[in-house]
Design a protein around this motif. Structure first.
Motif, PDB file in Angstrom:
ATOM      1  N   PRO A  44       0.330   1.560  -2.261  1.00 45.05           N
ATOM      2  CA  PRO A  44       0.334   2.756  -1.738  1.00 45.05           C
ATOM      3  C   PRO A  44       0.194   3.854  -2.861  1.00 45.05           C
ATOM      4  O   PRO A  44      -0.277   4.782  -2.663  1.00 45.05           O
ATOM      5  N   GLU A  45       0.805   3.679  -4.236  1.00 40.75           N
ATOM      6  CA  GLU A  45       0.648   4.496  -5.096  1.00 40.75           C
ATOM      7  C   GLU A  45      -0.661   4.052  -6.165  1.00 40.75           C
ATOM      8  O   GLU A  45      -0.702   4.909  -7.201  1.00 40.75           O
ATOM      9  N   GLY A  46      -1.492   3.304  -5.797  1.00 39.39           N
ATOM     10  CA  GLY A  46      -2.488   3.000  -6.537  1.00 39.39           C
ATOM     11  C   GLY A  46      -2.228   2.396  -8.025  1.00 39.39           C
ATOM     12  O   GLY A  46      -3.408   2.435  -8.680  1.00 39.39           O
TER      13      GLY A  46
ATOM     14  N   CYS B 266       7.461  -1.397 -10.839  1.00 36.45           N
ATOM     15  CA  CYS B 266       7.254  -0.864  -9.343  1.00 36.45           C
ATOM     16  C   CYS B 266       7.460  -2.026  -8.258  1.00 36.45           C
ATOM     17  O   CYS B 266       7.600  -3.229  -8.624  1.00 36.45           O
ATOM     18  N   ALA B 267       7.650  -1.424  -7.248  1.00 40.30           N
ATOM     19  CA  ALA B 267       7.798  -2.363  -5.894  1.00 40.30           C
ATOM     20  C   ALA B 267       6.571  -2.282  -4.974  1.00 40.30           C
ATOM     21  O   ALA B 267       6.151  -1.066  -4.578  1.00 40.30           O
TER      22      ALA B 267
ATOM     23  N   GLN C 173     -16.526 -12.861  -6.315  1.00 42.95           N
ATOM     24  CA  GLN C 173     -17.889 -13.172  -5.643  1.00 42.95           C
ATOM     25  C   GLN C 173     -17.357 -12.280  -4.327  1.00 42.95           C
ATOM     26  O   GLN C 173     -18.142 -12.312  -3.362  1.00 42.95           O
ATOM     27  N   ALA C 174     -16.243 -11.724  -4.108  1.00 43.69           N
ATOM     28  CA  ALA C 174     -15.765 -11.089  -3.012  1.00 43.69           C
ATOM     29  C   ALA C 174     -15.148  -9.860  -3.361  1.00 43.69           C
ATOM     30  O   ALA C 174     -14.469  -9.838  -4.222  1.00 43.69           O
ATOM     31  N   ALA C 175     -14.992  -9.108  -2.196  1.00 47.39           N
ATOM     32  CA  ALA C 175     -13.761  -7.712  -2.527  1.00 47.39           C
ATOM     33  C   ALA C 175     -12.505  -8.317  -2.827  1.00 47.39           C
ATOM     34  O   ALA C 175     -12.113  -9.203  -2.156  1.00 47.39           O
ATOM     35  N   TYR C 176     -11.957  -7.539  -3.868  1.00 48.73           N
ATOM     36  CA  TYR C 176     -10.581  -7.636  -4.030  1.00 48.73           C
ATOM     37  C   TYR C 176      -9.728  -7.594  -2.830  1.00 48.73           C
ATOM     38  O   TYR C 176      -9.685  -6.335  -2.486  1.00 48.73           O
ATOM     39  N   VAL C 177      -8.718  -8.442  -2.509  1.00 43.33           N
ATOM     40  CA  VAL C 177      -7.817  -8.147  -1.602  1.00 43.33           C
ATOM     41  C   VAL C 177      -6.314  -8.459  -2.326  1.00 43.33           C
ATOM     42  O   VAL C 177      -6.218 -10.060  -2.650  1.00 43.33           O
ATOM     43  N   PRO C 178      -5.473  -7.689  -2.684  1.00 41.72           N
ATOM     44  CA  PRO C 178      -4.124  -8.125  -3.409  1.00 41.72           C
ATOM     45  C   PRO C 178      -3.555  -8.987  -2.389  1.00 41.72           C
ATOM     46  O   PRO C 178      -3.248  -8.791  -1.213  1.00 41.72           O
ATOM     47  N   HIS C 179      -2.860 -10.204  -2.954  1.00 42.00           N
ATOM     48  CA  HIS C 179      -2.172 -11.061  -2.135  1.00 42.00           C
ATOM     49  C   HIS C 179      -1.423 -12.027  -3.003  1.00 42.00           C
ATOM     50  O   HIS C 179      -2.002 -12.067  -4.246  1.00 42.00           O
TER      51      HIS C 179
END
Length: 225
Positions: free
Chosen positions: A127-129, A106-107, A147-153
């Motif tokens: 966007p596609e989960g 996927c992209a 320890q914190a919410a997941y932020v994809p990066h």
């Protein structure tokens, strides 16, 4: 807290303290994560130029391969004693469940450069989960250490000096968007030395999307910065 959140974001950067953290690793050697490696040459070139542009703010990280962290597993241990230990049985179960949920390549879209208080990064969209699906599968085999919410990066670097949030926003606003999306064709279980900052990731299991194979080699050399 994100720099892009002008109401609740950090007021300045936090300087990373490069030292051994015995209170964290408590004598344990290897720390495990699931990740998606970055292979695209155009994205590597973009990040290399960006790191140079921000070199007055960031520690260099020449050995740590570029990647998107999918899930944080914990310290590799034969049995679970401490609350952040990660056992071979948990890994086997995660491989089984992730294999069922992986799907095809996927992209993932990349957003404008942003920052935590401690690190600058490129945000990754879902966007596609797909990331949510993979993370959900992994969590069935073991609680993520977070320890914190997941932020994809994709992390670009840790800060080596303080800079005010408004000054940093002004600098980051001048940076062009990434030239490509993040192409995900493989998911890796990898570890790094808990005593070494920015040390290389060693891949122990490589899961091709649609097929799965074991792997005991380092991540692809293309991904080494």
């Amino acid at each position: 807290m994100l720099l892009s959140d002008t109401g609740n974001g950090p007021c300045e950067t936090l300087v990373a303290e490069l030292r051994d953290y015995p209170e964290w690793h408590r004598g344990r050697a290897r720390y495990g994560v699931w990740l998606a490696p970055v292979f695209d040459r155009a994205l590597h070139d973009y990040i290399r130029a960006l790191r140079q542009r921000l070199s007055d703010l960031l520690y260099p990280s020449p050995q740590r391969q570029l990647h998107l962290t999918l899930s944080v597993c914990g310290f590799e241990q034969p049995t679970s004693v401490m609350d952040d230990d990660f056992t071979p049985a948990q890994l086997r179960r995660q491989i089984e469940l992730l294999g069922r949920a992986r799907g095809g390549p996927c992209a993932l879209p990349l957003g404008p450069v942003d920052s935590f208080a401690s690190a600058v990064f490129i945000p990754v969209g879902d966007p596609e989960g797909r990331l949510s699906r993979w993370r959900h599968a992994l969590e069935h085999a073991g609680r993520e250490i977070r320890q914190a919410a997941y932020v994809p990066h994709i992390t670009l670097g840790l800060y080596r000096r303080k800079v005010a949030a408004n000054d940093l926003r002004a600098r980051l606003s001048e940076i062009d968007l990434p030239p490509v999306s993040l192409m995900v064709t493989e998911l890796h279980y990898a570890t790094y030395c808990a005593r070494t900052h920015f040390g290389p990731l060693e891949s122990h299991h490589r899961m091709a999307l649609h097929s799965v194979t074991g792997c005991g080699n380092p991540l692809d050399p293309l991904a080494v910065e």
